[in-house]
Write an enzyme that holds these catalytic residues in place. Structure first.
Site, PDB file in Angstrom:
ATOM      1  N   SER A 172       3.962  42.915  -8.493  1.00  0.00           N
ATOM      2  CA  SER A 172       3.388  43.027  -9.439  1.00  0.00           C
ATOM      3  C   SER A 172       2.492  44.108  -9.584  1.00  0.00           C
ATOM      4  O   SER A 172       2.090  45.439  -9.961  1.00  0.00           O
ATOM      5  CB  SER A 172       2.003  41.611  -9.469  1.00  0.00           C
ATOM      6  N   ARG A 223       2.954  48.426 -11.629  1.00  0.00           N
ATOM      7  CA  ARG A 223       1.382  49.151 -11.839  1.00  0.00           C
ATOM      8  C   ARG A 223       1.513  50.249 -11.155  1.00  0.00           C
ATOM      9  O   ARG A 223       1.164  50.958 -12.418  1.00  0.00           O
ATOM     10  CB  ARG A 223       0.365  47.797 -11.360  1.00  0.00           C
ATOM     11  N   GLY A 248       8.132  39.785 -17.745  1.00  0.00           N
ATOM     12  CA  GLY A 248       6.704  39.247 -18.662  1.00  0.00           C
ATOM     13  C   GLY A 248       6.115  40.794 -18.762  1.00  0.00           C
ATOM     14  O   GLY A 248       4.915  40.788 -19.588  1.00  0.00           O
ATOM     15  N   ARG A 259       8.796  33.671 -24.592  1.00  0.00           N
ATOM     16  CA  ARG A 259       8.046  34.000 -23.937  1.00  0.00           C
ATOM     17  C   ARG A 259       6.941  34.058 -25.173  1.00  0.00           C
ATOM     18  O   ARG A 259       7.028  35.354 -25.562  1.00  0.00           O
ATOM     19  CB  ARG A 259       7.981  34.252 -22.908  1.00  0.00           C
ATOM     20  N   GLN A 271      -1.719  38.378 -17.199  1.00  0.00           N
ATOM     21  CA  GLN A 271      -0.853  39.402 -18.226  1.00  0.00           C
ATOM     22  C   GLN A 271      -1.527  39.730 -19.153  1.00  0.00           C
ATOM     23  O   GLN A 271      -1.672  41.568 -19.327  1.00  0.00           O
ATOM     24  CB  GLN A 271       0.559  39.199 -18.732  1.00  0.00           C
ATOM     25  N   ASP A 326       2.836  31.183  -8.865  1.00  0.00           N
ATOM     26  CA  ASP A 326       4.099  31.745  -8.773  1.00  0.00           C
ATOM     27  C   ASP A 326       5.221  30.807  -7.169  1.00  0.00           C
ATOM     28  O   ASP A 326       6.389  30.554  -7.761  1.00  0.00           O
ATOM     29  CB  ASP A 326       4.702  32.666  -8.377  1.00  0.00           C
ATOM     30  N   LYS A 342       6.958  30.314 -17.420  1.00  0.00           N
ATOM     31  CA  LYS A 342       7.282  31.536 -17.054  1.00  0.00           C
ATOM     32  C   LYS A 342       8.886  31.402 -17.600  1.00  0.00           C
ATOM     33  O   LYS A 342       9.695  31.341 -18.449  1.00  0.00           O
ATOM     34  CB  LYS A 342       7.385  30.853 -15.563  1.00  0.00           C
ATOM     35  N   ARG A 389       8.772  25.896 -15.213  1.00  0.00           N
ATOM     36  CA  ARG A 389       9.387  25.761 -13.652  1.00  0.00           C
ATOM     37  C   ARG A 389       8.542  23.995 -13.976  1.00  0.00           C
ATOM     38  O   ARG A 389       8.901  23.453 -12.509  1.00  0.00           O
ATOM     39  CB  ARG A 389       8.041  26.848 -13.603  1.00  0.00           C
ATOM     40  N   ARG A 391      12.446  32.436  -9.082  1.00  0.00           N
ATOM     41  CA  ARG A 391      11.750  31.807  -7.861  1.00  0.00           C
ATOM     42  C   ARG A 391      12.134  30.170  -7.700  1.00  0.00           C
ATOM     43  O   ARG A 391      12.491  29.160  -6.649  1.00  0.00           O
ATOM     44  CB  ARG A 391       9.803  31.605  -8.499  1.00  0.00           C
TER      45      ARG A 391
HETATM   46  C1  S3P Z   1       1.638  38.290 -12.979  1.00  0.00           C
HETATM   47  C2  S3P Z   1       1.228  37.689 -13.289  1.00  0.00           C
HETATM   48  C3  S3P Z   1       1.208  36.191 -13.301  1.00  0.00           C
HETATM   49  C4  S3P Z   1       2.549  35.679 -12.714  1.00  0.00           C
HETATM   50  C5  S3P Z   1       3.455  36.878 -12.703  1.00  0.00           C
HETATM   51  C6  S3P Z   1       2.997  38.211 -12.642  1.00  0.00           C
HETATM   52  C7  S3P Z   1       1.220  39.586 -13.038  1.00  0.00           C
HETATM   53  O1  S3P Z   1       1.576  35.282 -14.680  1.00  0.00           O
HETATM   54  O2  S3P Z   1       3.081  34.803 -12.979  1.00  0.00           O
HETATM   55  O3  S3P Z   1       4.741  36.740 -11.611  1.00  0.00           O
HETATM   56  O4  S3P Z   1       1.793  40.395 -12.092  1.00  0.00           O
HETATM   57  O5  S3P Z   1       0.114  39.990 -13.867  1.00  0.00           O
HETATM   58  P1  S3P Z   1       0.042  35.920 -15.940  1.00  0.00           P
HETATM   59  O6  S3P Z   1      -0.686  36.265 -15.364  1.00  0.00           O
HETATM   60  O7  S3P Z   1       0.783  35.547 -17.449  1.00  0.00           O
HETATM   61  O8  S3P Z   1      -0.399  33.985 -15.063  1.00  0.00           O
END
Ligand code: S3P
Length: 424
Positions: free
Chosen positions: A23, A27, A93, A121, A166, A311, A338, A342, A385
């Protein structure tokens, strides 16, 4: 690639350093591309998803170079440029949703695509708030491909129906380019890496309980070190707890409280987990932890805890098969959105091993402790995962198991097996 996994007899022992957080890696590329000047990112993830983000920003005209295997130099004049290519978000995603926020506020048009999993998704969750801000986005029934015609955006005060980092990050990034102050409020707090890194890079951003407010800001380059990924560490935490005689130290992992739900669950289950050392690094808290084989008890996992371990739920299901009593996981319906569904995929594969696990609309119920048998081939559903969670289950199965499409672990954690071998 089919992976065979055998029972671990002697226990997992030793010290490992888990690679960079996925994550945060995404960023670092996104925000340094928007910062005028030179950013050095140290310990960048080797996972396929963060590399997808890196390539995408190269296509948006940013000068991004590897200085070594894991150090990256990003040179930007503070803005991104139209790409003459369709922007491919692969399996990620995070890439598609966060980049949509940035692209909505530009003065050019873009098209985003993803692989077959990402194309299924839900994207309505970002299209709706971005449209309220004035964005122009077309999709195929709320899914990718997304065509984004950049617009002048105006700030909104958005109450999100779901706790999703997200969604939150997408709106905050659009807010960086909007007139006025944009606020996002979540039902529960999701991971806050966007808030921490934007603040670290000088953005005008503030947090008030479950709400985050951002105003137009110029980001400043910073040297950034990406800490280890607690979601990757989770497989080693779970394995050390259930493989008899294990004693493992994991160094330099991110201990951001919005991500440490797994540690709280392990404690609630009676597992031996000790935090050895904590320090601050690039705006995040990091530390070392020690985990030992333990007798576990079932527990309930729900509500505000869910976004703090979203996750980790497939590997927590594996853990729950080895805990005495019942473990109930609820309020986790977003697990169905996801890389695979899952809830379905975890339940179906663990049942094949002999686990007592049942699907519910928003989670699963596991009764333990049960023997896991093995001598069977399992599906990973091309979900990194799930593949890694099944590998952990394989370490305690009576007989060998095999897992299909195991190479999908490269999405977040190419070093996964090598590190298991190191402590086996
Ligand atoms: C993530 C947020 C999560 C997580 C994903 C990474 C991120 O998703 O499941 O693997 O980097 O912001 P959601 O925020 O949609 O739950």
């Amino acid at each position: 690639m089919i992976k065979n996994v055998s029972k671990n007899i002697g226990g997992l022992k030793g010290e490992i350093t888990i690679p960079a957080d996925k994550s945060i890696s995404h960023r670092t590329i996104m925000f340094s591309s928007l910062a005028k000047g030179k950013t050095i990112i140290n310990n960048f993830s080797s996972g396929q998803d963060p590399k997808t983000t890196l390539k995408l920003f190269q296509n948006l005209g940013i000068d991004i170079k590897y200085l070594s295997d894991s150090s990256i130099e990003v040179i930007s004049d503070g803005k991104i440029y139209p790409s003459n290519k369709i922007l491919d978000c692969g399996n990620s995603g995070t890439t598609m949703r966060l980049v949509s926020g940035i692209l909505s506020g530009q003065s050019f048009s873009s098209e985003l695509i993803g692989d077959s999993s990402l194309s299924k998704r839900p994207m309505k969750r970002i299209i709706e708030p971005l449209t309220q801000m004035g964005a122009e986005i077309s999709s195929v029934n709320g899914c990718a491909p997304l065509k984004i015609v950049g617009q002048k955006l105006s700030a909104i005060d958005y109450i999100s129906p779901i706790a999703s980092a997200q969604v939150k990050s997408c709106i905050l990034l659009a807010g960086l380019f909007a007139d006025g102050a944009t606020t996002v409020t979540e039902p529960n707090v999701s991971r806050n890496h966007t808030e921490l890194l934007l603040k670290y890079m000088g953005a005008d951003i503030s947090v008030n309980n479950n709400s985050v407010t951002i105003k137009q800001s110029k980001l400043k380059p910073q040297d950034i070190y990406v800490c280890g990924d607690i979601s990757s560490a989770a497989y080693f935490i779970a394995a050390a707890l259930i493989v008899p005689n294990s004693d493992v130290i994991i160094k330099n992992i991110g201990l951001n409280p919005t991500r440490t739900g797994i540690i709280d669950v392990v404690k609630a289950m009676g597992g031996s987990i000790e935090i050895l050392d904590k320090k601050e690094c690039s705006g995040e808290i990091i530390g070392d932890i020690r985990i030992k084989y333990s007798q576990l008890n079932g527990c309930e996992i729900s509500g505000e805890m869910i976004p703090r371990l979203i996750d980790e739920l497939p590997v927590i299901a594996v853990l729950a098969t080895q805990a005495n009593g019942t473990t109930v996981i609820k309020d986790a319906q977003d697990l169905r959105n996801k890389e695979s569904d899952r809830i379905k995929s975890t339940v179906s594969e663990l049942k094949k091993l002999g686990a007592d696990i049942e699907e519910t609309p928003d989670g699963f119920v596991v009764n333990g402790k049960t023997k896991l048998y093995g001598d069977i081939n399992l599906e990973s559903y091309q979900d990194h995962r799930l593949a890694m969670s099944l590998y952990v289950a394989g370490l305690i199965c009576e007989k060998d198991i095999s897992i299909n499409d195991f190479e999908w672990t490269n999405i977040s954690f190419p070093e996964f097996e090598e590190l298991f071998v190191k402590i086996s």
